[in-house]
Write a protein that holds these residues in place. Structure first.
Motif, PDB file in Angstrom:
ATOM      1  N   ARG A   7       5.353 -13.024 -12.190  1.00  0.00           N
ATOM      2  CA  ARG A   7       5.820 -12.498 -10.900  1.00  0.00           C
ATOM      3  C   ARG A   7       5.436 -11.026 -10.850  1.00  0.00           C
ATOM      4  NH1 ARG A   7      11.455 -13.814  -8.986  1.00  0.00           N
ATOM      5  NH2 ARG A   7      10.385 -13.478  -7.034  1.00  0.00           N
ATOM      6  N   ILE A   8       4.458 -10.712 -10.039  1.00  0.00           N
ATOM      7  CA  ILE A   8       4.002  -9.333  -9.886  1.00  0.00           C
ATOM      8  C   ILE A   8       4.764  -8.744  -8.697  1.00  0.00           C
ATOM      9  CG2 ILE A   8       2.021  -7.806  -9.531  1.00  0.00           C
ATOM     10  CD1 ILE A   8       0.285 -10.181 -10.654  1.00  0.00           C
ATOM     11  N   LEU A   9       5.778  -7.956  -9.022  1.00  0.00           N
ATOM     12  CA  LEU A   9       6.668  -7.414  -8.008  1.00  0.00           C
ATOM     13  C   LEU A   9       6.183  -6.047  -7.533  1.00  0.00           C
ATOM     14  CD1 LEU A   9      10.052  -8.361  -9.704  1.00  0.00           C
ATOM     15  CD2 LEU A   9       8.686  -9.708  -8.095  1.00  0.00           C
ATOM     16  N   LEU A  10       6.412  -5.786  -6.250  1.00  0.00           N
ATOM     17  CA  LEU A  10       5.985  -4.518  -5.657  1.00  0.00           C
ATOM     18  C   LEU A  10       7.136  -3.825  -4.954  1.00  0.00           C
ATOM     19  CD1 LEU A  10       3.526  -6.796  -4.929  1.00  0.00           C
ATOM     20  CD2 LEU A  10       2.465  -4.685  -4.250  1.00  0.00           C
ATOM     21  N   LEU A  11       7.124  -2.518  -5.048  1.00  0.00           N
ATOM     22  CA  LEU A  11       8.042  -1.702  -4.262  1.00  0.00           C
ATOM     23  C   LEU A  11       7.531  -1.682  -2.830  1.00  0.00           C
ATOM     24  CD1 LEU A  11       8.180   1.282  -6.770  1.00  0.00           C
ATOM     25  CD2 LEU A  11       9.984  -0.427  -6.401  1.00  0.00           C
ATOM     26  N   GLU A  12       8.395  -1.394  -1.894  1.00  0.00           N
ATOM     27  CA  GLU A  12       7.998  -1.315  -0.485  1.00  0.00           C
ATOM     28  C   GLU A  12       6.883  -0.284  -0.291  1.00  0.00           C
ATOM     29  OE1 GLU A  12      10.337  -1.579   3.738  1.00  0.00           O
ATOM     30  OE2 GLU A  12      11.327  -0.571   2.065  1.00  0.00           O
ATOM     31  N   THR A  13       7.001   0.862  -0.958  1.00  0.00           N
ATOM     32  CA  THR A  13       5.988   1.921  -0.835  1.00  0.00           C
ATOM     33  C   THR A  13       4.637   1.481  -1.398  1.00  0.00           C
ATOM     34  OG1 THR A  13       6.768   2.894  -2.908  1.00  0.00           O
ATOM     35  CG2 THR A  13       7.631   3.844  -0.861  1.00  0.00           C
ATOM     36  N   ILE A  71      -1.013  -0.023  -0.506  1.00  0.00           N
ATOM     37  CA  ILE A  71      -2.116  -0.976  -0.690  1.00  0.00           C
ATOM     38  C   ILE A  71      -2.631  -1.427   0.674  1.00  0.00           C
ATOM     39  CG2 ILE A  71      -2.733  -3.279  -1.523  1.00  0.00           C
ATOM     40  CD1 ILE A  71      -0.707  -2.745  -3.868  1.00  0.00           C
ATOM     41  N   SER A  72      -1.725  -1.707   1.593  1.00  0.00           N
ATOM     42  CA  SER A  72      -2.102  -2.116   2.945  1.00  0.00           C
ATOM     43  C   SER A  72      -2.905  -1.017   3.640  1.00  0.00           C
ATOM     44  CB  SER A  72      -0.845  -2.449   3.749  1.00  0.00           C
ATOM     45  OG  SER A  72      -1.178  -2.743   5.082  1.00  0.00           O
ATOM     46  N   LYS A 109      10.483   7.278 -12.631  1.00  0.00           N
ATOM     47  CA  LYS A 109      11.419   8.154 -11.919  1.00  0.00           C
ATOM     48  C   LYS A 109      10.854   8.627 -10.596  1.00  0.00           C
ATOM     49  CE  LYS A 109      13.767  11.342 -14.009  1.00  0.00           C
ATOM     50  NZ  LYS A 109      14.176  12.452 -14.901  1.00  0.00           N
ATOM     51  N   GLU A 110       9.546   8.859 -10.574  1.00  0.00           N
ATOM     52  CA  GLU A 110       8.874   9.321  -9.361  1.00  0.00           C
ATOM     53  C   GLU A 110       8.811   8.235  -8.297  1.00  0.00           C
ATOM     54  OE1 GLU A 110       4.218   9.704  -8.726  1.00  0.00           O
ATOM     55  OE2 GLU A 110       4.985  11.360  -9.939  1.00  0.00           O
ATOM     56  N   ARG A 111       8.550   7.007  -8.709  1.00  0.00           N
ATOM     57  CA  ARG A 111       8.317   5.915  -7.755  1.00  0.00           C
ATOM     58  C   ARG A 111       9.558   5.118  -7.367  1.00  0.00           C
ATOM     59  NH1 ARG A 111       2.685   2.914  -8.109  1.00  0.00           N
ATOM     60  NH2 ARG A 111       1.344   4.733  -8.215  1.00  0.00           N
ATOM     61  N   LEU A 112      10.493   5.002  -8.280  1.00  0.00           N
ATOM     62  CA  LEU A 112      11.666   4.178  -7.995  1.00  0.00           C
ATOM     63  C   LEU A 112      12.657   4.946  -7.120  1.00  0.00           C
ATOM     64  CD1 LEU A 112      12.173   2.530 -11.476  1.00  0.00           C
ATOM     65  CD2 LEU A 112      11.369   1.408  -9.384  1.00  0.00           C
ATOM     66  N   PRO A 113      13.257   4.241  -6.156  1.00  0.00           N
ATOM     67  CA  PRO A 113      14.213   4.921  -5.261  1.00  0.00           C
ATOM     68  C   PRO A 113      15.481   5.346  -5.983  1.00  0.00           C
ATOM     69  CG  PRO A 113      13.969   2.574  -4.696  1.00  0.00           C
ATOM     70  CD  PRO A 113      13.070   2.858  -5.844  1.00  0.00           C
TER      71      PRO A 113
END
Length: 141
Positions: free
Chosen positions: A29-35, A40-41, A137-141
């Motif tokens: 399961r390759i999970l992605l953050l909303e950002t 990528i989009s 820490k930078e990417r996670l909300p």
């Protein structure tokens, strides 16, 4: 915030692509953050719905990467990541994983022996894990 990391673990990516898709033993399961999905989009020109499935119950992740028929990541082409510079945090971490023990306010790095790059290459130093920790820490909300 503190973290612990494994001692005496060697790692060098063998570029085998195992982490990019399902195996006989494991459904990946390759999970992605909303950002991450949005970036990528924006950079590929694809709509998020073309390469992700919306998920719930996996906060802070809100998307899962779609797979091709053979169970490989949507962006794996000729056994290489076609969005390497944009790859999700979960991909950047593999074969390592960052777990959190709420009662101890402690983050713990763990790893999987599933990856053929474990026990090969350079010994991972605390500084290597610090880089990953700061990225989280930078990417996670």
């Amino acid at each position: 915030m503190e973290f612990t990391c494994p001692n005496n673990v060697h790692f060098e990516c063998s570029k085998c692509g195992l982490c990019c898709g399902d195996t006989k033993e494991k459904t990946r399961r390759i999970l992605l953050l909303e950002t991450e999905a949005k970036e990528i989009s924006d950079r590929t020109g694809l709509r998020e719905q073309e390469f992700t499935i919306q998920i719930t119950g996996k906060t802070p992740y809100f998307y899962e990467m779609k797979k091709r028929i053979e169970g490989k990541c949507y962006f794996l082409k000729d056994n290489r990541c076609s969005i390497y510079e944009l790859r999700p945090l979960i991909c950047r971490f593999y074969p390592f994983e960052l777990k959190f023990e709420l009662n101890k306010d402690l983050h713990i790095f763990d790893f999987t022996f599933e990856c053929p790059g474990i026990s090969k290459g350079k010994m991972m130093a605390r500084k290597d894990f610090e880089v990953l920790f700061l990225l989280a820490k930078e990417r996670l909300p």
